[in-house]
Design an enzyme around this catalytic site. Structure first.
Site, PDB file in Angstrom:
ATOM      1  N   LYS A 112       0.827  -1.216   0.000  1.00  0.00           N
ATOM      2  CA  LYS A 112       0.000   0.000   0.000  1.00  0.00           C
ATOM      3  C   LYS A 112       0.857   1.260   0.000  1.00  0.00           C
ATOM      4  CE  LYS A 112      -4.334  -1.882   1.496  1.00  0.00           C
ATOM      5  NZ  LYS A 112      -5.527  -1.841   2.308  1.00  0.00           N
ATOM      6  N   LYS A 193      -4.825 -11.227  -5.508  1.00  0.00           N
ATOM      7  CA  LYS A 193      -6.061 -11.461  -4.753  1.00  0.00           C
ATOM      8  C   LYS A 193      -7.146 -10.461  -5.154  1.00  0.00           C
ATOM      9  CE  LYS A 193      -6.008  -8.593  -0.694  1.00  0.00           C
ATOM     10  NZ  LYS A 193      -7.008  -8.245   0.242  1.00  0.00           N
ATOM     11  N   LYS A 196     -10.658  -4.718  -3.084  1.00  0.00           N
ATOM     12  CA  LYS A 196     -11.562  -3.568  -3.256  1.00  0.00           C
ATOM     13  C   LYS A 196     -10.907  -2.446  -4.043  1.00  0.00           C
ATOM     14  CE  LYS A 196     -13.733  -3.784   1.269  1.00  0.00           C
ATOM     15  NZ  LYS A 196     -13.427  -3.261   2.593  1.00  0.00           N
TER      16      LYS A 196
END
Ligand code: AQP
Length: 329
Positions: A112, A193, A196
Site C-alpha cells: 500500500k 487477490k 476492493k
C-alpha cells in the site's frame, strides 16, 4: 462461557465475494458457538484518504450488509470501531511496545505504501490498531481471509511481548481461516487477490452486483488456453472459479471434481455464475429491506456498542494499571 471471536471489515469501497467468502460467510456460521464481535473498522479506513461523505455512507451500508448476510444482532455484536474509544486508546499503548522493524516488514504495508505519494504514519500503524481491536476484547479466535494471517501473527507477537514485559494481560488469539475461499483471486488476474482497491471493471464481483453483471464478469474471467477442465493441469483462473463455486455451494471436493472434470470452460463459467447469483440473491433482497430502515440499523449499532463497551473499558483499565498509568485507586 463461549469463546470470544473478533473480526472486522473496512467500510471503504464495496464488499466483494472475496470479503464474503474469506470472512463474512464464516462469521455467520460460527455465531451460535462463539460470542462474536463484528466490527466496522472506520479508523482503519482512514489510514488512506477517504472522502468524508462517502465514508459516512459506507459505514451505514456495511452495517446493513452485515445484517443482510445473516449476522444476528441478538447473538452477535455489530459495532463501529470509532464508537468505542478503547480501540484508539489501546492502540497507542501497544504502539509503545512494538518495534518499528516489525511494522516495516508487513507485506500489506509495503504494497500500500508503494501506491501512495505520501505515506501516512497511520498506514504503518495499521496492524497495531488491528492488534488493539482484537486484544481489547480478549478475543480467542479471529476469523479472517489469508491476506490477514501476517497481521494476526503480529498481533500474537505484540500480545506476547506485552505479557512478558508487564505480566500476563492479554489472551493470545488464534487465526481461523475458512476451509474453502481463504484467498479469492481477481477474475481478470488470477495471480493477484481479489481486492476492493483494484480498478479493473471485471476484477471483482461485488455483493450488490445485479445478476446480469455477475454473468458478464464471470464469462469474461481469465482462464487459459485449454478448452475444458483438467484437474491434473488446473490453471489459476479455472481453479479460482471452481473455488468460488465450491465456496457458494458447499459441495465436497469429490463432487466438484466429478461434476466439472472435462467440462468445457463456457459451460463451467455459466454454472459458476448461477451459483454466485443464487448465493447472493437472498442477501441482496434482505439488504434492500434493511438499508431502507436507517433508524433500525443505527439502533443496532448503538445497542451493540453499549453491550460491549464494558469489556473494552475493563481491558483498558487493566492495561493502564499494568503499565503504571494513572487510574483511580
Ligand atoms: N480476496 C480475498 N479472499 C478472501 N478473503 C479476503 N479478504 C479480503 N480480500 C479477500 C478478507 O476480507 C476481510 C475484510 O478485509 P478488509 O476490511 O481488510 O478488506 P480490505 O482490505 O478493505 O479489502 P481488500 O479487498 O483486501 O482491499 P484492499 O486490497 O484494497 O485493501 C478480511 O478478513 C480479509 O482477510
Amino acid at each position: 462461557m463461549k469463546p470470544r471471536v473478533f473480526s472486522g471489515v473496512q467500510p471503504s469501497g464495496s464488499l466483494h465475494i472475496g470479503n464474503y467468502l474469506g470472512a463474512l460467510k464464516n462469521w455467520v456460521t460460527i455465531q451460535d458457538d462463539y460470542e462474536c464481535i463484528y466490527c466496522i473498522v472506520d479508523l482503519h479506513a482512514i489510514t488512506v484518504y477517504q472522502d468524508p461523505a462517502e465514508l459516512r455512507a459506507g459505514i451505514e451500508r456495511l452495517a446493513a450488509l452485515f445484517l443482510a448476510v445473516g449476522i444476528d444482532p441478538a447473538k452477535s455484536s455489530i459495532m463501529v470501531q470509532s464508537s468505542v474509544s478503547g480501540h484508539a486508546e489501546l492502540a497507542w499503548m501497544l504502539t509503545c511496545v512494538t518495534p518499528v522493524g516489525w511494522l516495516e516488514r508487513m507485506t500489506q504495508y509495503k504494497d500500500k505504501a508503494a501506491r501512495q505519494k505520501t505515506v501516512g504514519d497511520g498506514l504503518l500503524q495499521y496492524p497495531v490498531l488491528m492488534a488493539a481491536d482484537i486484544l481489547l476484547y480478549q478475543a480467542q479466535i479471529v476469523p479472517v481471509g489469508e491476506d490477514q494471517v501476517q497481521h494476526l501473527e503480529l498481533t500474537r507477537d505484540i500480545a506476547q511481548r506485552f505479557n512478558s514485559l508487564y505480566g500476563e494481560t492479554f489472551v493470545v488469539p488464534e487465526t481461523k481461516l475458512p476451509t474453502v475461499g481463504a484467498r479469492i483471486m481477481g477474475l481478470d488476474d488470477p495471480e493477484t487477490k481479489m481486492s476492493k482497491s483494484a480498478t479493473g471493471a471485471y476484477h471483482a464481483i461485488y455483493l450488490l452486483d445485479p445478476p446480469e453483471m455477475i454473468r458478464k464478469k464471470i464469462m469474461r474471467a481469465k482462464t487459459d488456453t485449454q478448452p475444458a477442465v483438467d484437474f491434473d493441469h488446473l490453471g489459476p483462473g479455472v481453479a479460482n472459479l471452481l473455488t468460488i463455486f465450491q465456496a457458494f455451494t458447499e459441495w465436497p471436493d469429490e463432487k466438484v471434481r466429478r461434476h466439472f472434470a472435462g467440462k468445457r470452460y463456457g459451460e463451467t463459467k455459466k454454472e459458476v455464475a448461477e451459483a454466485v447469483i443464487a448465493g447472493l440473491e437472498p442477501i441482496q433482497q434482505r439488504y434492500r429491506k434493511i438499508s431502507a430502515d436507517r433508524a433500525y440499523v443505527a439502533d443496532v449499532l448503538d445497542r451493540c456498542a453499549a453491550r460491549i463497551r464494558p469489556i473494552a473499558e475493563e481491558t483498558v483499565q487493566l492495561v493502564k494499571k499494568r503499565m503504571g498509568l494513572y487510574t483511580r485507586a
